[in-house]
Design an enzyme around this catalytic site. Structure first.
Site, PDB file in Angstrom:
ATOM      1  N   ASN A  28      89.676  16.948  77.507  1.00 19.93           N
ATOM      2  CA  ASN A  28      89.652  15.480  77.404  1.00 19.93           C
ATOM      3  C   ASN A  28      91.030  14.866  77.636  1.00 19.93           C
ATOM      4  O   ASN A  28      91.284  13.727  77.247  1.00 19.93           O
ATOM      5  CB  ASN A  28      89.155  15.043  76.019  1.00 19.93           C
ATOM      6  CG  ASN A  28      87.855  15.677  75.623  1.00 19.93           C
ATOM      7  OD1 ASN A  28      87.819  16.555  74.776  1.00 19.93           O
ATOM      8  ND2 ASN A  28      86.767  15.252  76.250  1.00 19.93           N
ATOM      9  N   HIS A  61      83.556  19.035  79.758  1.00 23.72           N
ATOM     10  CA  HIS A  61      84.211  18.049  80.637  1.00 23.72           C
ATOM     11  C   HIS A  61      85.092  18.711  81.697  1.00 23.72           C
ATOM     12  O   HIS A  61      85.910  18.039  82.332  1.00 23.72           O
ATOM     13  CB  HIS A  61      85.057  17.076  79.797  1.00 23.72           C
ATOM     14  CG  HIS A  61      84.235  16.159  78.956  1.00 23.72           C
ATOM     15  ND1 HIS A  61      83.482  15.133  79.482  1.00 23.72           N
ATOM     16  CD2 HIS A  61      84.014  16.133  77.614  1.00 23.72           C
ATOM     17  CE1 HIS A  61      82.848  14.503  78.500  1.00 23.72           C
ATOM     18  NE2 HIS A  61      83.152  15.097  77.360  1.00 23.72           N
TER      19      HIS A  61
HETATM   20 FE   LIG Z   1      86.237  17.597  73.660  1.00 24.53          FE
HETATM   21 FE   LIG Z   2      83.439  19.088  74.785  1.00 23.39          FE
END
Ligand SMILES: [Fe+2]
Ligand SMILES: [Fe+2]
Length: 272
Positions: free
Chosen positions: A40, A68
Site C-alpha cells: 500500500n 495490491h
Molecule cells: Fe495492506
Molecule cells: Fe492487503
C-alpha cells in the site's frame, strides 16, 4: 539471526516513518535482515519502482506485497527482474514476479522469504497451504536455511493461525499482514516457530486502517461513495515484528512487537 518485519506501509506517512526509522533500527537492534510489506506504499495502492529503490537505500532487504501487488502496473516489469521483491506464491502460474526468494546476509547466513495469500474473504487463489509446503520442502531449516519467514497475507485470523501451526517447527516465523492493525498474540508456538496474527501497518493510525477517515465514514454511514480512498497524512507509526533465531536450529528464540513513532503505544525492542 535478528530480523525485522514491517507491516503494510500505507502512503506517505508510512513511507516516511519507514525511511526514517529503518536505518536507526538496523543499527540499534543489530539487525541482519529487514523485510517490509509495501503493498500500500503508493497512495495506498501498490508500489512503484521509485518507492522500492527508496526502501532499499534505507536498508530494506526484501519487499513483500499482497492483494495490491499489481495496482501500479509499472511494477510488473521491475518485479520480474528484481529478486528483492516477493509477491504471494499462490497466484496463478505465469503471474510476474516470484512467491519466494533466498538471500545471503553479509554475515553469510541464508534466509528464505515466502509470501502467501489467504482465501477466506479474499480472492480465490490456489491453495495457500500446499503453496507454502512446496517452498518449505525446498530445504530444511537449520540445514539449507538459517532463517525462514512466511508472510501470510490474509483477512481471517483463523486462516492465519492455521498457517502458523501448519508451519510450526519448519519455519522460523509466520507473520500476518493485510489487516493493518497489530494483534497482541506474539508468541513462540510449541514447535519453535514465532507467530503473530498481524504485524499492523506502518502509517497514520488516526485513520480507518490507514485511509483518511472522511470517505470510509461516509460510506459506512450513508452507503454512498463520493471520492476515492486517500491515505491519512498524519505522523506514522512503524509497526512491525522483531524475531531472533537460534543459529543452530533456525527456530525462534524471541519475538517482540515493534511500534515506533505516531499515535500507537511505543514498544521499542532493546538490544540484548
Ligand atoms: Fe495492506
Ligand atoms: Fe492487503
Amino acid at each position: 539471526m535478528r530480523v525485522l518485519y514491517c507491516g503494510d506501509v500505507v502512503g506517505r506517512s508510512g513511507r516516511e516513518v519507514v525511511m526514517e526509522q529503518v536505518p536507526l533500527l538496523r543499527k540499534s537492534m543489530a539487525l541482519d535482515f529487514v523485510v517490509v510489506n509495501g503493498e500500500n506504499a503508493a497512495s495506498g495502492f501498490g508500489i512503484t519502482e521509485k518507492i522500492c529503490e527508496g526502501f532499499f537505500e534505507a536498508g530494506v532487504d526484501c519487499i513483500v506485497l499482497g492483494n495490491h501487488s499489481f495496482d501500479q502496473k509499472e511494477i510488473m516489469t521491475f518485479m520480474a527482474e528484481d529478486k528483492r521483491i516477493v509477491r504471494p506464491v499462490n497466484y496463478p502460474e505465469g503471474t510476474p514476479g516470484r512467491g519466494a526468494a533466498v538471500y545471503k546476509t553479509p554475515a553469510g547466513k541464508t534466509i528464505l522469504i515466502v509470501q502467501v495469500m489467504g482465501r477466506v474473504f479474499m480472492d480465490p487463489l490456489d491453495d495457500p497451504f500446499s503453496g507454502v509446503d512446496r517452498m518449505l520442502n525446498s530445504g530444511k531449516l537449520g540445514q539449507k536455511y538459517d532463517f525462514i519467514l512466511v508472510d501470510i497475507h490474509a483477512e481471517a485470523t483463523s486462516e492465519k493461525m492455521a498457517m502458523g501451526h501448519y508451519c510450526d517447527g519448519r519455519a522460523t516465523a509466520v507473520v500476518g499482514s493485510h489487516q493493518h492493525v497489530p494483534t497482541a498474540d506474539a508468541m513462540i508456538l510449541p514447535g519453535g516457530t514465532a507467530y503473530q496474527t498481524d504485524a499492523g501497518m506502518c502509517g497514520d493510525y488516526n485513520s480507518v486502517i490507514g485511509m483518511d477517515k472522511e470517505e470510509p465514514l461516509r460510506r459506512f454511514t450513508k452507503k454512498i461513495s463520493s471520492s476515492r480512498f486517500n491515505p491519512a497524512l498524519g505522523p506514522g507509526t512503524l509497526c512491525g515484528i522483531f524475531i531472533e533465531s537460534d543459529d543452530n536450529t533456525g527456530l525462534a528464540k524471541r519475538i517482540e512487537p515493534v511500534r515506533v513513532g505516531g499515535r500507537l503505544h511505543q514498544t521499542r525492542t532493546k538490544l540484548q
